[in-house]
Design a protein around this motif. Structure first.
Motif, PDB file in Angstrom:
ATOM      1  N   LEU A 112      -9.204  12.883   0.223  1.00 57.21           N
ATOM      2  CA  LEU A 112     -10.203  12.609   1.353  1.00 57.21           C
ATOM      3  C   LEU A 112      -9.343  11.876   2.743  1.00 57.21           C
ATOM      4  CD1 LEU A 112     -13.919  12.599  -0.472  1.00 57.21           C
ATOM      5  CD2 LEU A 112     -13.040  14.530   0.474  1.00 57.21           C
ATOM      6  N   MET A 238     -19.978  11.133  -3.248  1.00 58.74           N
ATOM      7  CA  MET A 238     -19.225  11.916  -3.655  1.00 58.74           C
ATOM      8  C   MET A 238     -20.328  13.108  -4.731  1.00 58.74           C
ATOM      9  SD  MET A 238     -15.168  10.800  -4.267  1.00 58.74           S
ATOM     10  CE  MET A 238     -14.329   9.028  -3.049  1.00 58.74           C
ATOM     11  N   ALA A 269     -18.192  13.974   0.017  1.00 58.21           N
ATOM     12  CA  ALA A 269     -17.836  15.037  -0.675  1.00 58.21           C
ATOM     13  C   ALA A 269     -18.438  15.673  -1.360  1.00 58.21           C
ATOM     14  CB  ALA A 269     -16.548  14.395  -1.123  1.00 58.21           C
ATOM     15  N   PRO A 288     -14.860  19.330   3.396  1.00 63.29           N
ATOM     16  CA  PRO A 288     -15.339  18.216   1.986  1.00 63.29           C
ATOM     17  C   PRO A 288     -16.448  18.235   1.644  1.00 63.29           C
ATOM     18  CG  PRO A 288     -15.341  17.422   3.449  1.00 63.29           C
ATOM     19  CD  PRO A 288     -15.047  18.697   4.014  1.00 63.29           C
TER      20      PRO A 288
END
Ligand SMILES: [Zn+2]
Length: 389
Positions: A112, A238, A269, A288
């Protein structure tokens, strides 16, 4: 735990378009996670760097850091008929194939943040494991890690192949992670110590199209809090969507940030369960918040399909220049790079016509081929896969 119940066509189509691989109009609804990251040039002393490869060397290695990155998605590591099962033997074979074909693991965060650090000519791969199943992390009665669970297999493979690091991201259900309420926190901490990431897969794994926005915020916030309590100091930002299902409200903002009873969260993300390779983090329309993955299964468009496809079209694959702070691409792909995503890395454009070996390299038709690989396969598959559990 079932992975896909993508029975509602609108949800399936939404996932396809949310991938950002099909729709030119799929814009972001969030700020980039890459903004504000420290530059890598500052942390790498110039005197310790090896000499940069020449254009000819980059061309010979087929370097293309605007290429595709497979994010593999595993669940159960044991025999079973569903696509959520991969036997220990199959997982070992996957690792061997990845290694032989030049893939090296990077963490999801490295990907990322455009900190992909693999040797010249190698390809990054991101390994992810969902659901915190016991077959992913299991102790034997003697207290040692079972060599047939996922992390045991990864450890053994790394021992035999030191240049294949233990880097994987585990999207966990934290309450009884890896089959044990008593050992959950210890196992999560061990994963971090090994170099893995432990991230959010919600608390109960209920699909978001069956929840209100407020319930979704609760699921994300409580999972984050539980992981951070178990692993002090870790960063939980995430999210892997349970079943790959988006909120029925189509409100993606609650995936990026929210709050439940004072527990705030932000996600850098969001991972889908749609099966195709992901874009390089430095290309236009990299999103993302809707990262596609490849399910490690033998079903249509599973791991074998995509690895074969990428092997047949190496010019579409992310191939590293070996320098973490330099992004190298052939000049034919200049238009694909979003310079706002470089995160302090230096962009190097090389002439791909100077190959000294005749190795296939990105051709002027790259963009067309790239689009064809994705667009001819993803939508039909998602539609066909509507009934897979
Ligand atoms: Zn799951």
């Amino acid at each position: 735990m079932p992975l896909f119940t993508l029975r509602t066509t609108p949800a399936i189509l939404l996932i396809a378009f949310e991938c950002g691989l099909l729709s030119a109009g799929c814009g972001r609804m969030h700020s980039s996670p890459l903004q504000g990251a420290t530059t890598l040039q500052a942390s790498a002393p110039a005197q310790s760097r090896p000499a940069e490869p020449t254009d000819a060397e980059l061309a010979r290695a087929g370097v293309n850091e605007a290429g595709l990155v497979p994010i593999l998605e595993y669940h159960n590591i044991k025999p079973g008929k569903a696509i959520t099962f991969r036997t220990p033997g199959q997982f070992r074979s996957d690792l061997q194939r990845l290694y032989t074909e030049g893939y090296r693991p990077v963490s999801l965060r490295e990907y990322l943040q455009n900190r992909i650090d693999v040797p010249l000519g190698k390809h990054p791969v991101v390994l992810t494991f969902d659901d915190a199943l016991r077959t992913q992390f299991r102790y034997r009665p003697d207290g040692n890690i079972d060599p047939d669970c996922a992390i045991g297999i990864l450890q053994r493979f790394h021992a035999d192949h030191p240049d294949f690091p233990i880097k994987a991201t585990f999207f966990v259900l934290p309450r009884e992670a890896f089959g044990s309420k008593r050992q959950a926190a210890r196992k999560m901490r061990e994963l971090i110590a090994m170099g893995c990431e432990v991230q959010n897969h919600t608390v109960t794994h209920r699909y978001f199209n069956r929840l209100s926005d407020a319930q979704i915020c609760q699921e994300i916030a409580l999972c984050r809090a539980a992981i951070e309590q178990a692993i002090p100091g870790t960063q939980v930002d995430m999210l892997a969507l349970p079943g790959g299902i988006l909120p029925r409200s189509h409100n993606r903002r609650i995936l990026a940030a929210g709050e439940y009873e004072g527990i705030r969260y932000t996600n850098q993300a969001v991972l889908l369960a749609a099966d195709c390779p992901a874009k390089s983090p430095i290309v236009h329309r990299f999103d993302p918040m809707a990262l596609p993955r490849i399910v490690a299964c033998e079903a249509s468009h599973g791991i074998t399909y995509w690895l074969n496809k990428l092997r047949a079209h190496p010019q579409n694959l992310y191939t590293s220049d070996g320098a973490r702070d330099v992004v190298s691409i052939p000049e034919t792909l200049t238009g694909q790079v979003d310079t706002g995503q470089l995160q302090g890395a230096r962009l190097r454009i090389y002439k791909a016509t100077t190959s000294i070996s005749g190795t296939p390299r990105p051709a002027p038709t790259h963009r067309t081929k790239h689009s064809a690989i994705i667009s001819t396969s993803l939508v039909p598959h998602l539609l066909l896969n509507g009934g897979i559990e």
